[in-house]
Design a protein around this motif. Structure first.
Motif, PDB file in Angstrom:
ATOM      1  N   SER A 138       0.775  -1.407   0.091  1.00 49.29           N
ATOM      2  CA  SER A 138      -0.084   0.115   0.008  1.00 49.29           C
ATOM      3  C   SER A 138       0.781   1.384   0.156  1.00 49.29           C
ATOM      4  O   SER A 138       0.427   2.296  -0.528  1.00 49.29           O
ATOM      5  N   LEU A 139       1.972   1.185   0.566  1.00 49.57           N
ATOM      6  CA  LEU A 139       3.079   2.316   0.465  1.00 49.57           C
ATOM      7  C   LEU A 139       3.526   2.575  -1.080  1.00 49.57           C
ATOM      8  O   LEU A 139       3.806   1.631  -1.561  1.00 49.57           O
ATOM      9  N   GLY A 140       3.295   3.860  -1.341  1.00 47.65           N
ATOM     10  CA  GLY A 140       3.664   4.261  -2.814  1.00 47.65           C
ATOM     11  C   GLY A 140       2.317   4.057  -3.648  1.00 47.65           C
ATOM     12  O   GLY A 140       2.411   4.377  -4.771  1.00 47.65           O
ATOM     13  N   ILE A 141       1.368   3.494  -3.174  1.00 50.29           N
ATOM     14  CA  ILE A 141       0.004   3.183  -3.995  1.00 50.29           C
ATOM     15  C   ILE A 141      -0.997   3.894  -3.661  1.00 50.29           C
ATOM     16  O   ILE A 141      -1.717   4.814  -4.275  1.00 50.29           O
ATOM     17  N   VAL A 142      -1.439   3.826  -2.381  1.00 43.37           N
ATOM     18  CA  VAL A 142      -2.524   4.380  -1.838  1.00 43.37           C
ATOM     19  C   VAL A 142      -2.387   5.664  -1.201  1.00 43.37           C
ATOM     20  O   VAL A 142      -1.126   5.728  -0.681  1.00 43.37           O
ATOM     21  N   GLY A 143      -3.507   6.419  -0.836  1.00 42.01           N
ATOM     22  CA  GLY A 143      -3.221   7.522  -0.350  1.00 42.01           C
ATOM     23  C   GLY A 143      -2.793   8.747  -1.177  1.00 42.01           C
ATOM     24  O   GLY A 143      -2.242   8.650  -2.334  1.00 42.01           O
ATOM     25  N   GLU A 144      -2.565  10.043  -0.676  1.00 41.86           N
ATOM     26  CA  GLU A 144      -2.175  11.116  -1.494  1.00 41.86           C
ATOM     27  C   GLU A 144      -0.826  10.691  -1.668  1.00 41.86           C
ATOM     28  O   GLU A 144       0.313  10.758  -0.845  1.00 41.86           O
ATOM     29  N   ASN A 145      -0.433  10.846  -3.128  1.00 44.07           N
ATOM     30  CA  ASN A 145       0.971  10.789  -3.774  1.00 44.07           C
ATOM     31  C   ASN A 145       1.591   9.490  -3.176  1.00 44.07           C
ATOM     32  O   ASN A 145       2.872   9.266  -3.409  1.00 44.07           O
ATOM     33  N   GLY A 146       0.603   8.401  -2.751  1.00 45.10           N
ATOM     34  CA  GLY A 146       1.046   7.102  -2.301  1.00 45.10           C
ATOM     35  C   GLY A 146       1.670   7.056  -0.938  1.00 45.10           C
ATOM     36  O   GLY A 146       2.715   6.437  -0.834  1.00 45.10           O
TER      37      GLY A 146
ATOM     38  N   TYR B 280       8.672   9.941  -7.725  1.00 45.46           N
ATOM     39  CA  TYR B 280       7.707   9.143  -7.220  1.00 45.46           C
ATOM     40  C   TYR B 280       6.157   9.708  -7.445  1.00 45.46           C
ATOM     41  O   TYR B 280       5.366   8.925  -7.854  1.00 45.46           O
ATOM     42  N   LYS B 281       6.109  11.178  -7.437  1.00 41.15           N
ATOM     43  CA  LYS B 281       4.909  11.776  -7.466  1.00 41.15           C
ATOM     44  C   LYS B 281       4.389  11.442  -9.060  1.00 41.15           C
ATOM     45  O   LYS B 281       2.950  11.105  -9.342  1.00 41.15           O
ATOM     46  N   THR B 282       5.324  11.758 -10.056  1.00 39.56           N
ATOM     47  CA  THR B 282       4.838  11.586 -11.432  1.00 39.56           C
ATOM     48  C   THR B 282       4.253   9.984 -11.817  1.00 39.56           C
ATOM     49  O   THR B 282       3.512  10.015 -12.485  1.00 39.56           O
ATOM     50  N   GLN B 283       5.105   9.253 -11.292  1.00 39.56           N
ATOM     51  CA  GLN B 283       4.960   7.753 -11.544  1.00 39.56           C
ATOM     52  C   GLN B 283       3.468   7.396 -10.977  1.00 39.56           C
ATOM     53  O   GLN B 283       2.972   6.414 -11.508  1.00 39.56           O
TER      54      GLN B 283
END
Length: 340
Positions: A177-185, A253-256
């Protein structure tokens, strides 16, 4: 199946090309040129590895920069990196097992946060009676951020039902879930707002974040206590070149992450929902419940993730969407899933 190079969106097997929807590189970073350039730059500065203890007299600035970034991104007071997500989980369990009276697991948690004698949180869809009795005790609840075979973050609303005389430590594995869900992952850690003693997050960084290592995030006092464990002080840290890259790659990270969300939104707009698949527009795993459909995908030169967690288990078949998949890749995938 063995391949000769990293399986990104396309892989070659026996000199034939297949679309690849497997792995865990959710943000598509291992083959991202800008990301690779940062890693190479940092290896040239920090070397290929650093085998010393984190408590040695020489301190590397890379750790401060990467760990400050992680704490800020996750929304925790503090964070520390270690060499793997598995070690992150085991370190936390080593620390808390001496002070916890009873462990409860919410779902079929990953091995990183499993502990002997843990008991189910729910029995017959009801909260375990031990959680509701009058005994004062310290308990720990273990859960994955997004459980296996699920496409939404874990529902923690049950925490409101547990009486105040149970002192709760929540340990959550956010590797998927880290990097995936939530604002900006950012994951789900910062959104957990219940009256509990402590929340602790562990995660692999080798999934969405594209770097071999792990992280523990919590309050400053707990992270400082982790750093005093003999297992931590005796082990070499995460590769400092990789930890530095965490901080340097914040914009990548934000872009991807946005590319991944765009791909999931596109799938949601063309996928015909049916009982053979589990999909949510905010999560990059599509669970395939039909073995016939798995075979059909392979016939159409589409390889998905299929593996067993244990020898006796049924294969876990899941389609993994990444930030690198192109619109035409998604069109071909969905054409098969829609049975056209």
């Amino acid at each position: 199946m063995k391949v000769e190079k990293f399986p990104d969106r396309v892989i070659e097997i026996d000199q034939e090309q297949y679309l690849y929807f497997g792995g865990t590189a959710y943000l598509g970073l291992p083959t991202n040129k800008a990301f690779q350039n940062l890693v190479v730059k940092n290896i040239l500065n920090w070397g290929t590895t650093y085998g010393s203890s984190r408590t040695a007299n020489i301190k590397l600035r890379a750790y401060d920069e990467g760990e400050n970034f992680l704490a800020s991104h996750i929304g925790s007071e503090s964070a520390v990196t270690v060499s793997s997500g598995m070690l992150a989980g085991k370190l936390v369990l080593e620390k808390i097992k001496k002070e916890i009276d009873c462990f409860f697991h919410l779902n079929d948690t990953h091995n990183a946060i499993r502990i002997e004698n843990s008991i189910p949180l729910f029995v017959n869809n009801q909260l375990n009676e031990r959680l509701l009795d009058s005994k004062w005790e310290k308990i720990a609840i273990l859960t994955d951020g997004v459980p296996s075979f699920e496409t939404k973050p874990v529902d923690l609303s049950f925490l409101k039902q547990i009486p105040n005389h149970k002192e709760i430590t929540l340990l959550i594995d956010e590797s998927h879930s880290l990097g995936i869900v939530g604002e900006n992952g950012s994951g789900i850690y910062s959104s957990i707002d219940f009256s509990i003693k402590r929340k602790i997050m562990v995660s692999s960084l080798g999934k969405a974040f594209g770097l071999t290592g792990g992280v523990i995030a919590s309050d400053l006092k707990f992270i400082n206590e982790i750093k005093e464990l003999e297992t931590f002080t005796s082990a070499a840290g995460m590769n400092p070149a990789f930890v530095q890259t965490l901080s340097d790659a914040s914009e990548i990270y934000k872009t991807q992450h946005q590319k991944l969300l765009d791909n999931l939104s596109y799938i949601n707009s063309i996928l015909i929902k049916n009982n053979n698949i589990l999909f949510d527009k905010n999560y990059p795993l599509i669970y395939v419940l039909s073995n016939e459909l798995v075979e059909k995908l392979k016939q159409e030169k589409i390889i998905i993730a299929s593996f067993k967690y244990t020898k006796e288990a049924e294969p876990l078949n899941r389609i993994v969407v990444t930030a690198n998949h192109l619109k035409e890749d998604l069109d071909k995938l969905i054409q098969v899933l829609n049975h056209k």
